[in-house]
Design an enzyme around this catalytic site. Structure first.
Site, PDB file in Angstrom:
ATOM      1  CB  CYS A 110      -0.669  -1.853  -3.688  1.00 27.44           C
ATOM      2  SG  CYS A 110      -1.150  -3.230  -2.661  1.00 27.44           S
ATOM      3  CG  HIS A 135       3.564  -0.044  -3.827  1.00 27.84           C
ATOM      4  ND1 HIS A 135       4.605  -0.523  -4.582  1.00 27.84           N
ATOM      5  CD2 HIS A 135       2.699  -1.059  -3.707  1.00 27.84           C
ATOM      6  CE1 HIS A 135       4.351  -1.783  -4.917  1.00 27.84           C
ATOM      7  NE2 HIS A 135       3.203  -2.129  -4.399  1.00 27.84           N
ATOM      8  CG  ASP A 153      -3.582  -0.927   0.638  1.00 21.45           C
ATOM      9  OD1 ASP A 153      -2.588  -1.317   0.005  1.00 21.45           O
ATOM     10  OD2 ASP A 153      -4.328  -1.708   1.283  1.00 21.45           O
ATOM     11  CG  HIS A 154      -6.605  -2.054  -1.867  1.00 22.28           C
ATOM     12  ND1 HIS A 154      -6.459  -3.408  -1.679  1.00 22.28           N
ATOM     13  CD2 HIS A 154      -5.397  -1.602  -2.292  1.00 22.28           C
ATOM     14  CE1 HIS A 154      -5.212  -3.741  -1.975  1.00 22.28           C
ATOM     15  NE2 HIS A 154      -4.549  -2.666  -2.351  1.00 22.28           N
ATOM     16  CG  ASP A 193      -0.536  -4.315   2.146  1.00 19.70           C
ATOM     17  OD1 ASP A 193       0.609  -4.708   1.866  1.00 19.70           O
ATOM     18  OD2 ASP A 193      -1.322  -3.855   1.296  1.00 19.70           O
ATOM     19  CG  ASP A 194      -3.988  -6.407   0.075  1.00 23.57           C
ATOM     20  OD1 ASP A 194      -3.630  -7.400  -0.580  1.00 23.57           O
ATOM     21  OD2 ASP A 194      -3.693  -5.240  -0.241  1.00 23.57           O
TER      22      ASP A 194
END
Lengths: 97, 441
Positions: B77, B131, B327-328, B11-12
């Site tokens: 997200c 999410h 995710d990014h 995540d992130d």
């Protein structure tokens, strides 16, 4: 298969200047959509007017632009968008596969 | 023969990994995975070979210029995860916030795990894969995507509460939250719990003939940086540096700048009284944010290592495709920005690693294990050779067709130009050809 690929990303904004909901605007508040196109040589972004009811973007409504030439500016710190004629850039984009 | 799938999503997580050339971070387990995998060095957002013209109907009359924009993934997200897992672009999902469920909002798009489930796989979700909330129908899209309800670590409920001891000795909801794990509720943290559950699930599937698809979504390095305090020791503050370009660029259009509101809301950041929108954050605090982010990456890396070790010990490494991605990304002070709410490369560039047994790695059954656990806290940083790389741009919408094909299933067909009514198709490319093809140029 070896042709240079282009990747795209986008980000919504509620306004032209930063405000408290700029990071995560609700759909109804989105007025501008930033579309980015990146290759291994550059990242080009246009911030365009967006209608959240119709989900349509208005390519004539250019709020801002960004262009970073990555060979000299890998950190994307020097925006040279204003150094280029917009119509020339748009013509080049239209010729993409 | 069909392969199992272990799908790991951080995540992130930006490309702050050793296998992506970051010399500061300690990520030995992910680097080890990468050394036996295909590594896509430039996974940003979607790339598409076909050009969907969405704008022609609103061009002024007489304008002969035809603009084609292929609209793809954004660095937020929920739309980002939904886009990846359905293999549809944001302008197909029409999701720009996390307040809608795609099956209600846009179309009944088939997801990656749902496709595997429909092909006879036992599918399971642990942690943050979809999410949570409205975006996945409050059920992580169960039962469509999963054979059993999704698991969420109980300790996550404390993530946004006042769990971080401040200088005043009281507990706060800080950004920087390195903790003594034994003093946390349950003596654990969410990603540790998720790993424990994933390990348990792998053990239940080890002797089952039905192939499995196990998705494990870690919550780190997403803020707050509530992590075991010992990982901070890997990054002494005196060795940390600021981002190479920590100032807001003079020619950055105001609309492009993201004011990192979620970071500002944390108690310790609020105390700094930072001006809106440009700040800046005081330099010493910037260093501490960067330190904590890297420590969170190492902590998450250790959980990945535990998971892969279990895969190995159960004899599943030679029958399981492993995918690792995020995710990014996340800004760490570049351009005077933090968090992920922009179009800059640091927020859209993500790791994408595919381990395919027998394709990216040959398992020698007579020798050592494939994924021995490497403890970043106690072992020196090993050097791995990363030699199966692809430099050309790829997209996260490519993940669905590629995973399907590499697991032994048929990849979904490409979507038509207008695909709202089509339940199963992909707006990405099947990247399987890249596993055998030497990149030229």
């Amino acid at each position: 298969q070896d042709e240079e690929a282009i990747s795209f990303s986008q980000y919504p904004r509620p306004a032209d200047t930063p405000q408290v909901n700029s990071d995560l605007p609700d759909l109804k508040d989105i007025k501008i959509m930033g579309y980015s196109l990146r290759s291994r040589d550059y990242r080009y972004t246009l911030w365009l007017g967006f209608n959240p009811k119709t989900f349509k973007v208005n390519v004539s409504d250019v709020h801002a632009g960004e262009l970073y030439m990555l060979a000299d500016d890998p950190g994307q710190d020097n925006n040279v968008y204003s150094d280029f004629e917009p119509s020339v850039m748009l013509t080049k984009m239209a010729s993409l596969p | 023969e069909r392969r199992n799938v272990l799908f790991i999503m951080a995540d992130d997580l930006r490309t702050s990994l050793g296998c992506y050339g970051d010399s500061v971070v300690k990520s030995p387990n992910i680097d080890q995975l990468a050394s036996k995998s295909k590594v896509f060095l430039n996974a940003y957002a979607q790339v598409s070979w076909c050009c969907i013209c969405l704008c022609s109907e609103i061009l002024p009359r007489g304008n002969l210029l035809k603009l084609c924009f292929v609209l793809s993934q954004q660095a937020v997200c929920a739309p980002s995860r939904t886009s990846m897992l359905t293999s549809r672009r944001p302008d197909t999902t029409r999701l720009y916030d996390f307040k809608s469920y795609w099956r209600v909002h846009s179309g009944n798009y088939t997801t990656l795990p749902q496709y595997f489930k429909s092909q006879g796989y036992f599918t399971m979700s642990v942690g943050k894969v979809f999410h949570p909330g409205i975006a996945s129908n409050h059920t992580d899209d169960y039962p469509y995507s999963w054979s059993i309800p999704a698991y969420h670590p109980a300790s996550f409920r404390y993530e946004k509460e006042k769990m971080c001891k401040g200088e005043d000795g009281k507990l706060h909801a800080n950004l920087l939250c390195a903790v003594n794990v034994t003093q946390q509720p349950g003596g654990t943290l969410p990603d540790m719990e998720s790993t424990d559950e994933a390990v348990r699930l792998l053990k239940t599937r080890a002797n089952d003939d039905v192939p499995f698809f196990l998705a494990v979504g870690f919550h780190k390095p997403h803020i707050p940086f509530r992590i075991p305090q010992e990982y901070l020791g890997l990054y002494p503050i005196e060795q940390m540096t600021l981002a190479p370009d920590p100032n807001v660029p003079k020619l950055l259009p105001p609309v492009a700048y993201n004011p990192w509101t979620d970071v500002r809301k944390r108690d310790d950041v609020q105390k700094l009284n930072i001006s809106f929108p440009y700040g800046p954050i005081p330099k010493d605090f910037q260093l501490r944010i960067r330190q904590h982010y890297y420590a969170a990456v190492s902590y998450m890396d250790a959980q990945v290592g535990r998971l892969l070790r279990t895969l190995d010990e159960l004899g599943l490494a030679n029958s399981t495709t492993v995918v690792f991605t995020s995710d990014h990304g996340w800004s760490l002070g570049e351009h005077g920005e933090w968090a992920k709410y922009s179009n800059f490369d640091v927020t859209t560039h993500v790791p994408l690693i595919f381990f395919v047994p027998g394709v990216t790695s040959c398992h020698d059954q007579l020798r050592e294990s494939t994924f021995p656990f490497i403890d970043p806290l106690t072992q020196s940083k090993p050097i791995f050779k990363i030699d199966k790389v692809m430099r050309n741009m790829v997209e996260l919408v490519d993940v669905f067709p590629t995973v399907s094909y590499m697991a032994g299933l048929k990849a979904p067909q490409p979507c038509p130009d207008i695909s709202f009514q089509k339940e199963l198709c992909t707006e990405g490319n099947n990247l399987a050809y890249t596993f055998q093809h030497q990149e030229q140029g």
